[in-house]
Motif scaffolding. Structure first.
Motif, PDB file in Angstrom:
ATOM      1  N   LYS A  11      11.743 -57.661  96.657  1.00 59.63           N
ATOM      2  CA  LYS A  11      10.448 -57.057  96.370  1.00 59.63           C
ATOM      3  C   LYS A  11       9.299 -58.074  96.370  1.00 59.63           C
ATOM      4  CE  LYS A  11      11.758 -52.801  95.998  1.00 59.63           C
ATOM      5  NZ  LYS A  11      11.269 -51.761  96.946  1.00 59.63           N
ATOM      6  N   GLU A  12       9.575 -59.281  95.922  1.00 59.27           N
ATOM      7  CA  GLU A  12       8.509 -60.285  95.837  1.00 59.27           C
ATOM      8  C   GLU A  12       8.379 -61.136  97.094  1.00 59.27           C
ATOM      9  OE1 GLU A  12       8.952 -62.619  92.331  1.00 59.27           O
ATOM     10  OE2 GLU A  12       8.914 -60.889  90.967  1.00 59.27           O
ATOM     11  N   HIS A  13       9.498 -61.321  97.778  1.00 59.93           N
ATOM     12  CA  HIS A  13       9.456 -62.232  98.929  1.00 59.93           C
ATOM     13  C   HIS A  13       9.882 -61.555 100.242  1.00 59.93           C
ATOM     14  CE1 HIS A  13       8.849 -65.404  95.997  1.00 59.93           C
ATOM     15  NE2 HIS A  13       9.957 -65.016  95.357  1.00 59.93           N
ATOM     16  N   GLY A  14      10.267 -60.284 100.179  1.00 58.20           N
ATOM     17  CA  GLY A  14      10.641 -59.571 101.398  1.00 58.20           C
ATOM     18  C   GLY A  14      11.888 -60.117 102.056  1.00 58.20           C
ATOM     19  N   SER A  15      12.791 -60.679 101.304  1.00 55.59           N
ATOM     20  CA  SER A  15      13.997 -61.282 101.855  1.00 55.59           C
ATOM     21  C   SER A  15      14.909 -60.230 102.479  1.00 55.59           C
ATOM     22  CB  SER A  15      14.761 -62.020 100.746  1.00 55.59           C
ATOM     23  OG  SER A  15      16.047 -62.390 101.195  1.00 55.59           O
ATOM     24  N   SER A  16      15.150 -60.361 103.782  1.00 56.63           N
ATOM     25  CA  SER A  16      16.033 -59.424 104.469  1.00 56.63           C
ATOM     26  C   SER A  16      17.478 -59.620 104.015  1.00 56.63           C
ATOM     27  CB  SER A  16      15.929 -59.607 105.987  1.00 56.63           C
ATOM     28  OG  SER A  16      16.255 -60.927 106.369  1.00 56.63           O
ATOM     29  N   THR A  17      17.812 -60.847 103.660  1.00 58.39           N
ATOM     30  CA  THR A  17      19.164 -61.126 103.162  1.00 58.39           C
ATOM     31  C   THR A  17      19.407 -60.390 101.848  1.00 58.39           C
ATOM     32  OG1 THR A  17      19.198 -63.315 104.192  1.00 58.39           O
ATOM     33  CG2 THR A  17      20.758 -62.919 102.399  1.00 58.39           C
ATOM     34  N   ALA A  18      18.426 -60.436 100.954  1.00 61.69           N
ATOM     35  CA  ALA A  18      18.538 -59.745  99.675  1.00 61.69           C
ATOM     36  C   ALA A  18      18.611 -58.240  99.897  1.00 61.69           C
ATOM     37  CB  ALA A  18      17.352 -60.088  98.784  1.00 61.69           C
ATOM     38  N   ARG A  19      17.818 -57.751 100.841  1.00 63.66           N
ATOM     39  CA  ARG A  19      17.823 -56.314 101.156  1.00 63.66           C
ATOM     40  C   ARG A  19      19.201 -55.869 101.623  1.00 63.66           C
ATOM     41  NH1 ARG A  19      17.510 -53.669 105.957  1.00 63.66           N
ATOM     42  NH2 ARG A  19      16.570 -51.571 106.021  1.00 63.66           N
ATOM     43  N   ASN A  20      19.786 -56.613 102.528  1.00 62.30           N
ATOM     44  CA  ASN A  20      21.099 -56.259 103.057  1.00 62.30           C
ATOM     45  C   ASN A  20      22.182 -56.321 101.978  1.00 62.30           C
ATOM     46  OD1 ASN A  20      20.005 -55.874 105.596  1.00 62.30           O
ATOM     47  ND2 ASN A  20      20.473 -57.955 106.291  1.00 62.30           N
ATOM     48  N   LYS A  21      22.069 -57.276 101.082  1.00 59.28           N
ATOM     49  CA  LYS A  21      23.036 -57.384  99.996  1.00 59.28           C
ATOM     50  C   LYS A  21      22.895 -56.206  99.020  1.00 59.28           C
ATOM     51  CE  LYS A  21      23.823 -62.379 100.046  1.00 59.28           C
ATOM     52  NZ  LYS A  21      23.728 -63.656  99.281  1.00 59.28           N
ATOM     53  N   LEU A  22      21.662 -55.767  98.802  1.00 56.75           N
ATOM     54  CA  LEU A  22      21.437 -54.607  97.935  1.00 56.75           C
ATOM     55  C   LEU A  22      22.038 -53.352  98.565  1.00 56.75           C
ATOM     56  CD1 LEU A  22      17.746 -55.259  96.830  1.00 56.75           C
ATOM     57  CD2 LEU A  22      19.737 -55.147  95.312  1.00 56.75           C
ATOM     58  N   LEU A  23      21.847 -53.200  99.866  1.00 54.87           N
ATOM     59  CA  LEU A  23      22.412 -52.044 100.570  1.00 54.87           C
ATOM     60  C   LEU A  23      23.939 -52.063 100.477  1.00 54.87           C
ATOM     61  CD1 LEU A  23      20.158 -51.924 103.770  1.00 54.87           C
ATOM     62  CD2 LEU A  23      20.173 -50.296 101.876  1.00 54.87           C
ATOM     63  N   ALA A  24      24.530 -53.226 100.641  1.00 53.36           N
ATOM     64  CA  ALA A  24      25.989 -53.350 100.565  1.00 53.36           C
ATOM     65  C   ALA A  24      26.478 -53.033  99.155  1.00 53.36           C
ATOM     66  CB  ALA A  24      26.413 -54.756 100.979  1.00 53.36           C
ATOM     67  N   GLU A  25      25.717 -53.466  98.171  1.00 52.44           N
ATOM     68  CA  GLU A  25      26.093 -53.249  96.769  1.00 52.44           C
ATOM     69  C   GLU A  25      26.123 -51.767  96.419  1.00 52.44           C
ATOM     70  OE1 GLU A  25      27.159 -54.067  92.876  1.00 52.44           O
ATOM     71  OE2 GLU A  25      26.963 -55.522  94.510  1.00 52.44           O
ATOM     72  N   TYR A  26      25.163 -51.007  96.970  1.00 54.20           N
ATOM     73  CA  TYR A  26      25.030 -49.599  96.588  1.00 54.20           C
ATOM     74  C   TYR A  26      25.627 -48.620  97.606  1.00 54.20           C
ATOM     75  CZ  TYR A  26      21.940 -51.230  92.888  1.00 54.20           C
ATOM     76  OH  TYR A  26      21.435 -51.858  91.778  1.00 54.20           O
ATOM     77  N   THR A  27      26.212 -49.126  98.682  1.00 53.96           N
ATOM     78  CA  THR A  27      26.816 -48.245  99.678  1.00 53.96           C
ATOM     79  C   THR A  27      27.879 -47.310  99.093  1.00 53.96           C
ATOM     80  OG1 THR A  27      26.350 -49.703 101.553  1.00 53.96           O
ATOM     81  CG2 THR A  27      28.190 -48.183 101.797  1.00 53.96           C
ATOM     82  N   PRO A  28      28.719 -47.745  98.135  1.00 53.55           N
ATOM     83  CA  PRO A  28      29.695 -46.813  97.553  1.00 53.55           C
ATOM     84  C   PRO A  28      29.054 -45.573  96.938  1.00 53.55           C
ATOM     85  CG  PRO A  28      30.288 -49.066  97.018  1.00 53.55           C
ATOM     86  CD  PRO A  28      28.923 -49.123  97.646  1.00 53.55           C
ATOM     87  N   LEU A  29      27.807 -45.693  96.481  1.00 56.22           N
ATOM     88  CA  LEU A  29      27.100 -44.545  95.911  1.00 56.22           C
ATOM     89  C   LEU A  29      26.878 -43.471  96.967  1.00 56.22           C
ATOM     90  CD1 LEU A  29      25.630 -43.355  93.444  1.00 56.22           C
ATOM     91  CD2 LEU A  29      23.563 -44.542  94.217  1.00 56.22           C
ATOM     92  N   VAL A  30      26.686 -43.895  98.219  1.00 58.89           N
ATOM     93  CA  VAL A  30      26.485 -42.951  99.318  1.00 58.89           C
ATOM     94  C   VAL A  30      27.746 -42.128  99.537  1.00 58.89           C
ATOM     95  CG1 VAL A  30      25.999 -42.686 101.776  1.00 58.89           C
ATOM     96  CG2 VAL A  30      24.803 -44.445 100.451  1.00 58.89           C
TER      97      VAL A  30
END
Length: 251
Positions: A11-30
């Protein structure tokens, strides 16, 4: 790197790496959300398709989530995932028109009878009104079950769980029908739903509570109540049609 750090990096730095890790973390919720929504849907609807569409909702959730808001991301994301899947189902027109018409017929039967007798009608009264035997009425409830899989909290909250932007009164929107929530105020809608829930028989209230609030599957509910999954589906359909009839009467 913990979740709080990942959110800050994204959110503060727009890190694509952080974004991808967040998506991976919450994928089981999908997958969990898609599996719950798949219950009662026709076999032609593939779970993999629901998951794929749900991932798009997760991406939107991660991109739009406000970490300053006092709400859990899982709650916010679940609404986005469900919304994405429901939109795709509507576009696919996955429920035959005849089934939609039958569901509408049952809903109107409940409303008409309640208007006449001043209370929620019993099964045999609705069956007689529809010129059906009781066993035929129960079969009809099973047939229209896919049109009644909808979360009650989505009727009266927005994506942050706040009382605004009410939507999703039906799993499948009927474009030819007027949405009663467009004519009812939010507070009145809450009151009508609360009264309608209290008026349901104990077994119907229990199914609604276990499915929509405890997030149990119909199969799990059946095991807990000593009923078959099919019977639980019938009870759920009946309860949801009664609630919709209550809203219809207030239009």
């Amino acid at each position: 790197m913990d979740l709080e750090t990942l959110w800050r990096e994204y959110k503060e730095h727009g890190s694509s790496t952080a974004r991808n890790k967040l998506l991976a973390e919450y994928t089981p919720l999908v997958r969990y959300t898609a599996q719950r929504m798949a219950v009662g849907l026709p076999k032609s609807v593939q779970l993999s398709d629901l998951v794929g569409t749900g991932v798009l909702g997760l991406i939107k959730a991660v991109e739009s989530f406000d970490t300053e808001r006092d709400v859990k991301f899982e709650t916010y994301a679940t609404h986005k995932i469900r919304g994405s899947i429901l939109d795709a189902l509507r576009e696919q027109d996955w429920v035959p028109r005849l089934v939609r018409q039958k569901a509408k017929m049952v809903k109107h039967a409940y409303a008409e009878l309640e208007r006449e007798i001043g209370r929620t009608p019993y099964d045999n009264e609705v069956a007689e009104h529809l010129n059906l035997k009781l066993v035929e009425f129960e079969e009809l409830l099973s047939e229209v079950a896919p049109t009644t899989i909808v979360s009650l909290n989505e009727i009266i909250t927005n994506n942050y769980g706040e009382s605004s932007d009410i939507s999703l009164i039906d799993t499948l929107e009927d474009n030819e029908a007027e949405n009663p929530l467009e004519r009812l105020g939010l507070e009145e809608t809450k009151k009508v739903l609360a009264e309608a829930l209290l008026a349901l028989p104990e077994n119907e209230r229990q199914v609604i509570a276990l499915y929509h609030y405890e997030e149990m599957t119909l199969k799990e509910i059946g095991a807990a109540m000593g009923l078959t999954e099919g019977r639980v589906s019938q009870i759920h359909s009946k309860a949801m049609l009664k609630l919709k009839a209550k809203l219809l009467l207030k239009m």
